[in-house]
Each structure stands twice: as C-alpha cells, then as structure tokens.
Design a protein around this motif. Structure first.
Motif, PDB file in Angstrom:
ATOM      1  N   GLY A 144       0.649  -1.154   0.225  1.00 14.10           N
ATOM      2  CA  GLY A 144      -0.040   0.055   0.172  1.00 14.10           C
ATOM      3  C   GLY A 144       1.047   1.301   0.072  1.00 14.10           C
ATOM      4  N   ASN A 145       0.370   2.279  -0.632  1.00 10.37           N
ATOM      5  CA  ASN A 145       1.289   3.602  -0.712  1.00 10.37           C
ATOM      6  C   ASN A 145       2.121   3.566  -1.781  1.00 10.37           C
ATOM      7  OD1 ASN A 145       0.784   6.298   0.192  1.00 10.37           O
ATOM      8  ND2 ASN A 145       2.657   5.993   1.263  1.00 10.37           N
ATOM      9  N   GLU A 146       2.479   2.604  -2.486  1.00 10.32           N
ATOM     10  CA  GLU A 146       3.628   2.432  -3.520  1.00 10.32           C
ATOM     11  C   GLU A 146       3.069   3.030  -4.788  1.00 10.32           C
ATOM     12  OE1 GLU A 146       4.233  -1.565  -1.382  1.00 10.32           O
ATOM     13  OE2 GLU A 146       2.575  -0.511  -2.076  1.00 10.32           O
ATOM     14  N   THR A 147       3.981   3.566  -5.600  1.00  5.81           N
ATOM     15  CA  THR A 147       3.324   3.901  -6.919  1.00  5.81           C
ATOM     16  C   THR A 147       4.175   2.848  -7.848  1.00  5.81           C
ATOM     17  OG1 THR A 147       3.304   6.335  -6.299  1.00  5.81           O
ATOM     18  CG2 THR A 147       3.490   6.032  -8.763  1.00  5.81           C
ATOM     19  N   ILE A 148       3.223   2.285  -8.731  1.00  6.85           N
ATOM     20  CA  ILE A 148       4.023   1.244  -9.770  1.00  6.85           C
ATOM     21  C   ILE A 148       3.761   1.674 -10.976  1.00  6.85           C
ATOM     22  CG2 ILE A 148       3.677  -0.164  -7.771  1.00  6.85           C
ATOM     23  CD1 ILE A 148       1.307  -1.268  -9.190  1.00  6.85           C
ATOM     24  N   LEU A 149       4.313   1.121 -12.147  1.00  5.19           N
ATOM     25  CA  LEU A 149       3.935   0.877 -13.420  1.00  5.19           C
ATOM     26  C   LEU A 149       3.494  -0.449 -13.752  1.00  5.19           C
ATOM     27  CD1 LEU A 149       3.893   2.549 -16.121  1.00  5.19           C
ATOM     28  CD2 LEU A 149       6.402   1.626 -16.275  1.00  5.19           C
ATOM     29  N   PHE A 150       2.258  -0.322 -14.354  1.00  4.42           N
ATOM     30  CA  PHE A 150       1.796  -1.613 -15.121  1.00  4.42           C
ATOM     31  C   PHE A 150       1.353  -1.397 -16.508  1.00  4.42           C
ATOM     32  CE2 PHE A 150      -0.946  -5.168 -15.812  1.00  4.42           C
ATOM     33  CZ  PHE A 150      -0.821  -6.167 -14.803  1.00  4.42           C
ATOM     34  N   HIS A 151       1.969  -2.104 -17.552  1.00  6.60           N
ATOM     35  CA  HIS A 151       1.815  -2.147 -18.711  1.00  6.60           C
ATOM     36  C   HIS A 151       0.479  -2.602 -19.334  1.00  6.60           C
ATOM     37  CE1 HIS A 151       5.371   0.229 -20.099  1.00  6.60           C
ATOM     38  NE2 HIS A 151       6.185  -0.911 -19.396  1.00  6.60           N
ATOM     39  N   ALA A 152      -0.196  -2.096 -20.426  1.00  7.44           N
ATOM     40  CA  ALA A 152      -1.422  -2.540 -21.073  1.00  7.44           C
ATOM     41  C   ALA A 152      -2.581  -2.685 -19.862  1.00  7.44           C
ATOM     42  CB  ALA A 152      -1.288  -4.218 -21.605  1.00  7.44           C
ATOM     43  N   ALA A 153      -2.755  -1.382 -19.162  1.00  2.00           N
ATOM     44  CA  ALA A 153      -3.785  -1.489 -18.073  1.00  2.00           C
ATOM     45  C   ALA A 153      -5.214  -1.732 -18.781  1.00  2.00           C
ATOM     46  CB  ALA A 153      -3.549  -0.301 -17.794  1.00  2.00           C
ATOM     47  N   ALA A 154      -5.316  -1.488 -19.867  1.00  2.30           N
ATOM     48  CA  ALA A 154      -6.805  -2.109 -20.425  1.00  2.30           C
ATOM     49  C   ALA A 154      -7.265  -3.157 -20.725  1.00  2.30           C
ATOM     50  CB  ALA A 154      -7.172  -0.817 -21.206  1.00  2.30           C
ATOM     51  N   GLY A 155      -6.191  -4.076 -20.589  1.00  2.00           N
ATOM     52  CA  GLY A 155      -6.221  -5.500 -20.947  1.00  2.00           C
ATOM     53  C   GLY A 155      -7.108  -6.257 -19.903  1.00  2.00           C
ATOM     54  N   GLY A 156      -7.383  -7.549 -20.304  1.00  2.00           N
ATOM     55  CA  GLY A 156      -7.971  -8.476 -19.315  1.00  2.00           C
ATOM     56  C   GLY A 156      -7.236  -8.677 -17.806  1.00  2.00           C
ATOM     57  N   VAL A 157      -5.952  -8.644 -17.933  1.00  2.00           N
ATOM     58  CA  VAL A 157      -5.056  -8.604 -16.511  1.00  2.00           C
ATOM     59  C   VAL A 157      -5.143  -7.275 -16.117  1.00  2.00           C
ATOM     60  CG1 VAL A 157      -2.987  -9.085 -15.653  1.00  2.00           C
ATOM     61  CG2 VAL A 157      -3.684 -10.758 -17.129  1.00  2.00           C
ATOM     62  N   GLY A 158      -4.882  -6.392 -17.073  1.00  2.00           N
ATOM     63  CA  GLY A 158      -4.671  -5.122 -16.588  1.00  2.00           C
ATOM     64  C   GLY A 158      -5.759  -4.274 -15.845  1.00  2.00           C
ATOM     65  N   LEU A 159      -6.853  -4.541 -16.022  1.00  2.00           N
ATOM     66  CA  LEU A 159      -8.379  -4.030 -15.528  1.00  2.00           C
ATOM     67  C   LEU A 159      -8.361  -4.414 -14.218  1.00  2.00           C
ATOM     68  CD1 LEU A 159     -10.746  -3.727 -18.564  1.00  2.00           C
ATOM     69  CD2 LEU A 159      -9.575  -1.867 -17.410  1.00  2.00           C
ATOM     70  N   ILE A 160      -8.003  -5.715 -13.959  1.00  2.00           N
ATOM     71  CA  ILE A 160      -8.146  -6.398 -12.914  1.00  2.00           C
ATOM     72  C   ILE A 160      -6.973  -6.078 -11.870  1.00  2.00           C
ATOM     73  CG2 ILE A 160      -7.708  -8.486 -11.494  1.00  2.00           C
ATOM     74  CD1 ILE A 160      -9.120 -10.077 -13.783  1.00  2.00           C
ATOM     75  N   ALA A 161      -5.857  -5.532 -12.331  1.00  2.00           N
ATOM     76  CA  ALA A 161      -4.684  -4.892 -11.694  1.00  2.00           C
ATOM     77  C   ALA A 161      -4.979  -3.683 -11.240  1.00  2.00           C
ATOM     78  CB  ALA A 161      -3.447  -5.107 -12.443  1.00  2.00           C
ATOM     79  N   CYS A 162      -5.613  -2.833 -12.047  1.00  2.00           N
ATOM     80  CA  CYS A 162      -6.128  -1.650 -11.721  1.00  2.00           C
ATOM     81  C   CYS A 162      -6.902  -1.573 -10.702  1.00  2.00           C
ATOM     82  CB  CYS A 162      -6.823  -0.755 -13.033  1.00  2.00           C
ATOM     83  SG  CYS A 162      -5.896  -0.437 -14.339  1.00  2.00           S
ATOM     84  N   GLN A 163      -7.873  -2.256 -10.423  1.00  2.00           N
ATOM     85  CA  GLN A 163      -8.855  -2.322  -9.311  1.00  2.00           C
ATOM     86  C   GLN A 163      -8.286  -3.045  -8.031  1.00  2.00           C
ATOM     87  OE1 GLN A 163     -12.932  -4.112 -10.626  1.00  2.00           O
ATOM     88  NE2 GLN A 163     -11.775  -4.450 -12.382  1.00  2.00           N
ATOM     89  N   TRP A 164      -7.281  -4.007  -8.432  1.00  2.00           N
ATOM     90  CA  TRP A 164      -6.727  -4.695  -7.025  1.00  2.00           C
ATOM     91  C   TRP A 164      -5.728  -3.734  -6.575  1.00  2.00           C
ATOM     92  CZ3 TRP A 164      -6.263 -10.669  -7.137  1.00  2.00           C
ATOM     93  CH2 TRP A 164      -5.796 -10.827  -5.967  1.00  2.00           C
ATOM     94  N   ALA A 165      -5.167  -2.869  -7.289  1.00  2.00           N
ATOM     95  CA  ALA A 165      -4.104  -1.788  -6.862  1.00  2.00           C
ATOM     96  C   ALA A 165      -4.990  -0.805  -5.831  1.00  2.00           C
ATOM     97  CB  ALA A 165      -3.487  -1.288  -7.982  1.00  2.00           C
ATOM     98  N   ARG A 166      -6.204  -0.202  -6.565  1.00  2.00           N
ATOM     99  CA  ARG A 166      -6.933   0.601  -5.641  1.00  2.00           C
ATOM    100  C   ARG A 166      -7.454   0.092  -4.493  1.00  2.00           C
ATOM    101  NH1 ARG A 166     -12.071   2.689  -8.909  1.00  2.00           N
ATOM    102  NH2 ARG A 166     -12.341   0.307  -8.864  1.00  2.00           N
ATOM    103  N   SER A 167      -7.658  -1.184  -4.353  1.00  2.00           N
ATOM    104  CA  SER A 167      -8.348  -1.851  -3.174  1.00  2.00           C
ATOM    105  C   SER A 167      -7.143  -1.780  -2.268  1.00  2.00           C
ATOM    106  CB  SER A 167      -8.733  -3.234  -3.362  1.00  2.00           C
ATOM    107  OG  SER A 167      -7.824  -4.184  -3.695  1.00  2.00           O
ATOM    108  N   LEU A 168      -5.783  -1.970  -2.597  1.00  2.00           N
ATOM    109  CA  LEU A 168      -4.753  -1.872  -1.697  1.00  2.00           C
ATOM    110  C   LEU A 168      -3.964  -0.504  -1.320  1.00  2.00           C
ATOM    111  CD1 LEU A 168      -2.680  -4.731  -3.386  1.00  2.00           C
ATOM    112  CD2 LEU A 168      -3.794  -5.031  -1.287  1.00  2.00           C
ATOM    113  N   GLY A 169      -4.564   0.518  -1.995  1.00  2.00           N
ATOM    114  CA  GLY A 169      -4.232   1.709  -1.434  1.00  2.00           C
ATOM    115  C   GLY A 169      -2.927   2.173  -2.346  1.00  2.00           C
ATOM    116  N   VAL A 170      -2.577   1.571  -3.607  1.00  2.00           N
ATOM    117  CA  VAL A 170      -1.337   1.511  -4.124  1.00  2.00           C
ATOM    118  C   VAL A 170      -1.808   2.233  -5.568  1.00  2.00           C
ATOM    119  CG1 VAL A 170       0.062   0.459  -6.060  1.00  2.00           C
ATOM    120  CG2 VAL A 170      -0.655  -0.697  -3.783  1.00  2.00           C
TER     121      VAL A 170
END
Length: 330
Positions: A144-170
């Motif tokens: 939580g509280n990190e800033t990270i880079l995630f490529h292809a954020a609108a793909g199937g994995v990416g959209l899950i990653a966006c939501q999961w990161a938000r839930s973690l405070g990332v």
C-alpha cells in the motif's frame, strides 16, 4: 466406472495462424481417480493461447488450446474429496485444452465457484485474476502507498490489476495504446494512465513521481517495452517481465542492469506460484473475496461461440479487445 462421452473441442494439428484451429469431436474417457469431468459453460481466452497456437510455447501436436474455464462437475474420480458432481467450479491453470464443451481436469487445479460469481465471470477471472494475485501478493508483495507501473492496463489482466491496486491503496500508473483504453483503465482504478501512442512513457513516469521513478514495473508486453520499463525503475528496482504480447525479450545484456542502477529482473509464471492444491485454493480465495466485497468487477468485453474461436484469436492478436474475452458454451 462411468462412460465415454463425446466432446466438441478446438484443436490444432500444426502451428500457425488462427486458420489452423479446427472444431473437432473427440471421445472423453471417464475421469481418472484424481480428475473431475466438467461440463463447461464458459472458457477464458488469454495471450498465452496465441503463443501456444503459433509455437512460441510448443506442445506436442495435435493439441487443444486454453487453460481456464468454468462449468459443472459431472463426475469425480475416486480420490477426489474437495468437489463432487453438481458443484459449480472453475480452473485457471489446467493442462492445455480448455477450448471444449466437456473435459477431464486434474482435481487439484479446480476450485469451487462461490455464490454470487457467475460462470462467465469465473472463466474470465481465474487465469487473469490469479496472475494479478501472484504478481501483487507474491512476486513483489505490495503493501500500500507504493507507486507502480503496469503496462497494458486496459487488457484483461490490466483491468483487474487497476482495481486490485486501488483496493490496496497503491497508485497504479498504467499504459494504454489509445485514449479510449486509457479512459477505461482510469475508470477501473488506475491512478494515472499514459497513452503510449502519443506520450513518452519514461518522461511521464518521472514527472508523475517527482523524478523518483517506481520500485517495480509489471510488464506483460515484452520486447517493445523492455528498455522503457528498465528506464522507469528506481535504483535496485524490480522488473517483473511476465508476458510477451509484443514478442519475447531476447539477447539481454546483464550489464544493462548494472548501468541502470543495480536493477533486479524476474520472469515469473503462474504455475510456479500455484503449484499445489493448497496454494491454488489460497490464491483463489483471495480473488473471490475481492469479488464478493465489490472491489473487483470482471469486465467481459467480448463473447464468441466455440465455433468462432479463430475469430476471437484474430481480435485478441489485433489489440481489438478490451477487458476479458470468453467463449460461451450454452
């Protein structure tokens, strides 16, 4: 003893383009003692399926395609205890061959689908969701509280990653190839999204982080983003190269890691992280808990029939998809 059943499956007899995919009928024997027979309802598509079709990831020919699906258990082998006939189940790391309406699967790859999660959701969720689980919770455990880079954020994995990161405070900085995809990633929780078709990714990452850059980059794109990803990392940062959407990373000079700040690189796979039934269940439980809590919404952008699997591959390969793509079997 059970009986032999007929199944419709998509198989290839030689590597190549989508035209190599054939819809065939095969016989499915009774499940072995450690297997379950699943009448499948939906199948998830992933870039790894394309790698298998083209031969980048080679398997003995002929073979089926796909690694994740959902359905109902029709029969369970004598040694299977955790699921039984009639259970709603899903899997995300099976032997190759998920493009089928009926198949036998090793029971230790199968988890129950909880109430409130549909077959389409589960098929779209398992491999992609388990991928994010091992990336965020095992490969580089985000606190939580990190800033990270995630490529292809609108793909199937990416959209899950966006939501999961938000839930973690990332704070997830995503990349996307069009303004529309960038907007989609933002709606799903990305802190910022860089349009790679018109923005300099490295310059924007430096700007967004006040020059500090990021401690970890998650890169499923591969060849075309390799150098870019390294240039976005802080000294002693971790490059997580987990996919090859633009082609494999080859000819790596390890000296580059020294020159760019004593960087670390890993090339992880899901299989290593869910190697046992217990590890698989634990990862799936964390995933389903997020869905149940309303923190994870699975976006299914495209649905195809089993007979149209080749068209699904064409769309996936052309970057013409958003969110998850599934084959429906009803």
């Amino acid at each position: 003893m059970g009986k032999v059943e007929k199944a419709r499956v998509v198989r290839i007899h030689e590597h190549g383009g989508p035209e190599r995919m054939r819809l065939e009928e095969i016989e499915v024997p009774p499940p072995a003692p450690n297997e379950v027979r699943i009448r499948q309802k939906a199948v998830g598509l992933n870039f790894i399926d394309i790698y298998c079709r083209t031969g980048l990831y080679a398997h003995p020919l002929p073979h089926g395609l796909g690694f994740e699906a959902s359905g109902v258990v029709e029969a369970a082998g004598a040694e299977v205890r955790h699921v039984r006939a009639g259970d709603r189940v899903a899997y995300g790391q099976s032997p190759i061959g998920a493009y089928a309406d009926l198949r036998n699967v090793p029971a230790d790859r199968v988890v129950r689908i909880p109430d409130g999660v549909g077959f389409d959701q589960a098929a779209a969720l398992m491999l992609k969701g388990l991928t994010v689980q091992y990336l965020f919770r095992q490969t580089y455990r985000l606190q939580g509280n990190e800033t990270i880079l995630f490529h292809a954020a609108a793909g199937g994995v990416g959209l899950i990653a966006c939501q999961w990161a938000r839930s973690l405070g990332v704070r997830l900085i995503g990349t996307a190839s069009t303004p529309e995809k960038a907007a989609l990633a933002r709606r799903h929780g990305a802190w910022e999204v860089i349009d790679s078709s018109r923005e300099d990714i490295v310059a924007r990452v430096k700007e967004l982080t006040g020059g500090r850059k990021v401690p970890v980059v998650y890169d499923g794109v591969g060849k075309s983003t390799w150098e870019i990803s390294l240039d976005c990392l802080q000294p002693r940062g971790l490059m997580v190269s987990f996919g090859n959407a633009s082609g494999p990373v080859e000819g790596v000079n390890l000296g580059i890691l020294a020159a760019k700040g004593s960087l670390f690189v890993t090339r992880p796979t899901l299989a290593t992280h869910v190697a046992t039934a217990q590890a698989m269940q634990a990862a799936a439980d964390e995933l389903f808990d997020l869905v149940a809590a309303g923190k994870l919404n699975i976006v299914i952008g495209q649905r195809f029939s089993l007979a149209d699997a080749a068209q699904a591959h064409e769309a996936l390969n052309a970057r013409g998809t958003t969110g998850a793509t599934i084959l429906t079997l009803d």
